[in-house]
Design an enzyme around this catalytic site. Sequence first.
Site, PDB file in Angstrom:
ATOM      1  N   HIS A 379      -1.105  -6.199   0.345  1.00 31.01           N
ATOM      2  CA  HIS A 379      -0.176  -5.088   0.569  1.00 31.01           C
ATOM      3  C   HIS A 379      -0.830  -3.751   0.915  1.00 31.01           C
ATOM      4  O   HIS A 379      -0.152  -2.845   1.419  1.00 31.01           O
ATOM      5  CB  HIS A 379       0.694  -4.901  -0.676  1.00 31.01           C
ATOM      6  CG  HIS A 379       2.099  -4.495  -0.379  1.00 31.01           C
ATOM      7  ND1 HIS A 379       2.444  -3.678   0.677  1.00 31.01           N
ATOM      8  CD2 HIS A 379       3.264  -4.785  -1.003  1.00 31.01           C
ATOM      9  CE1 HIS A 379       3.757  -3.484   0.684  1.00 31.01           C
ATOM     10  NE2 HIS A 379       4.279  -4.148  -0.320  1.00 31.01           N
ATOM     11  N   SER A 496      12.583   0.369  -2.936  1.00 29.29           N
ATOM     12  CA  SER A 496      11.693   0.771  -1.858  1.00 29.29           C
ATOM     13  C   SER A 496      12.482   1.174  -0.617  1.00 29.29           C
ATOM     14  O   SER A 496      13.461   0.535  -0.247  1.00 29.29           O
ATOM     15  CB  SER A 496      10.750  -0.387  -1.508  1.00 29.29           C
ATOM     16  OG  SER A 496       9.886  -0.023  -0.458  1.00 29.29           O
ATOM     17  N   THR A 507       6.180   4.500   2.306  1.00 32.47           N
ATOM     18  CA  THR A 507       7.458   4.213   1.639  1.00 32.47           C
ATOM     19  C   THR A 507       7.847   5.402   0.769  1.00 32.47           C
ATOM     20  O   THR A 507       7.024   6.268   0.470  1.00 32.47           O
ATOM     21  CB  THR A 507       7.364   2.957   0.750  1.00 32.47           C
ATOM     22  OG1 THR A 507       6.354   3.159  -0.249  1.00 32.47           O
ATOM     23  CG2 THR A 507       7.065   1.718   1.572  1.00 32.47           C
TER      24      THR A 507
END
Length: 663
Positions: A379, A496, A507
């Site tokens: 990620h 998110s 984000t």
Amino acid sequence: MFRLSTSIYSKKLVNHEGTRFSLHIARSTLTSNMSDDYQYIQLSKVPTMHFQPSLPRLPIPKLESSCQKYLIAQQPLITQEKLCHVECLIRNFLKEDGPKLQKELIQKDAKNRHTSYINEPWFDMYLRDRKPLPINYNPLLIFKPETDIRYNDQLIKSTNLVISSLRFMKSLRREILEPEVYHMNPEKSDTKLFRKVTGLLPSSISWYGAYLFKAFPLDMSQYPHLFNTSRIPQLGKDDIYHDDTGRHIVVMRKGHFYTFDVLDENNYIRQPSEIAASLKLILEDNRPLNEYPIAILTTLERNKWASARLHLMNIGNENILKKIDSAAFILVLDDNHIGEDHNKLQKSYLHGDGTNRWFDKSFCLIVTKDGYAGLNFEHSWGDGVAVLRFFNDVKADISKKPRFHPEDVKALCSKDFLKVEKLEFILDSKIKDIINEEQKNYNTWIEQLLIDYVIYEGFGKKECKKIGISPDAIMQLAFQLALYEQEGQMVPTYESCSTAAFKRGRTETIRSCTLQTKAACVALTQKKSDISTAELKKLIFDCSNVHGILIKEAAMGQAFDRHLFALKSICEELGIRKPAIFEDPSYDSLNCNVLSTSTLSSPAILSGGFGPVINNGYGIGYSVQDHKLETIVSSYQGSRNANNYVKCLEKALKTIHTVLLSK
């Protein structure tokens, strides 16, 4: 496109004319496979990065606004006494440290106009965290199976997924992948005219042209890191490694590693028969499970893995690790059968047993023996927007235009094999001992994880639109209501939201636990006779209205979480004392998100989810479809219980649905 290989025709046509015909077909097939139609998934006339230079920059919110929104987010969660204390801290922050930090942040942002104020500290946050990657960070996405079940065969699906992934990669690199654009009114902007007009505009003003169509180009700076990228463990802080010269993929099976070039020396994608034959060779390798599966090391705490990796390199494995790190991606071939066990499917893609995954890779493409396929992705390099775009495009490509077919399997022969190299690690007793120990530790860890799901039928986007309410707001209220039903309290909640509408946006957090959701939860669970159905319905609509405002603020970079995070990071960067607002237990508590949620809505997705972000929390991945609501929930045993929560969630959805349907 011709799909028949030279080998078929050379067997069937042995006379002079037949041989000439065979060679003609072979050349046609080769030419066809070198054509743009085979090499590229898209041939966009608007360059991929065309809008990038003119994307607006992520705004830094006003300090007073972020502080006020922070206070509002605390209101449903803490006592009046604690709230008064937070108000006092905010007043002091606005008078003393806050303006200085805000000025420092604005000045730093002005010097780095190529990026966003959040990009560097957010990368830094990911790369400095020492927690293991599986469950804690790496999410999963699973493709819906093909409607023609023959294309779910492991070899056929793997071959098509590899080819389509490479087609996406090549389109991206040649800048002929369609730019990602959010269309407010697709009928008016998702058109040839839009592409022609914006494509003719210089990149420096192209965004403004799109804006006139009420279309919003999204940041694509993360996309190159989809391929040939790995997160490298280092002591203290990891690195992101990217080498786009790699022409190979790495294949994992039974804990063993294989590699072969999927692009030739001219960077053309190899023929389907060559890729399929090479994968078939790997699938037929009868070696037993790797006794010492080196991949388990990617499940370690990051400092521990960094030390083990350094030792691996010192004993002669540097080239093998570089092969893995520089591969376009990793294809994982699992020998397990999932069947109809949905929970087993989730756990397989979220973490597996750790022996046949490389969690450091930008993404692992995983295909099971019975034809399920999906991704587990690291990620830190990027967010869900880039991965989901890749996921959707590849799924469309393998469904509409597969390049390898069931009838092609029998035609495979030894002439089709590419050079498949087995990667054999050199192991000493130290590494073997670590592997043995960590396999036990990993098994103990994953046994503590619970995963469950709920599919609520007959209520989705279409029904919500008819009622005039936000389906996302309904889901978020249901998550609150389920936990309130379970525990009688409100908890910090993270939803998110992408800020990809801005240059190098990442984000933002939607704080979906509000005073309105608290009021609705209390009313819906108390069932007092003096509360009418009309009043309950109004409370639900109030939740939706406030949630809509929060979504807009987050998407426009006007929420507070990333702003306060950046101000706190400035303190750490300058080595100065953190203001009291950041040392307050209420600030830490708000950032311990018991409910961590993210929507994964796409018709290409069978399932998607992630692990809890804190030990006593829930990881909630959800999808809103036309006529159903789907949710995957994870938790650790002994902390909170995903199985019980799912039951409460189903009840919550039914309760909300019943109220909204009432007259």
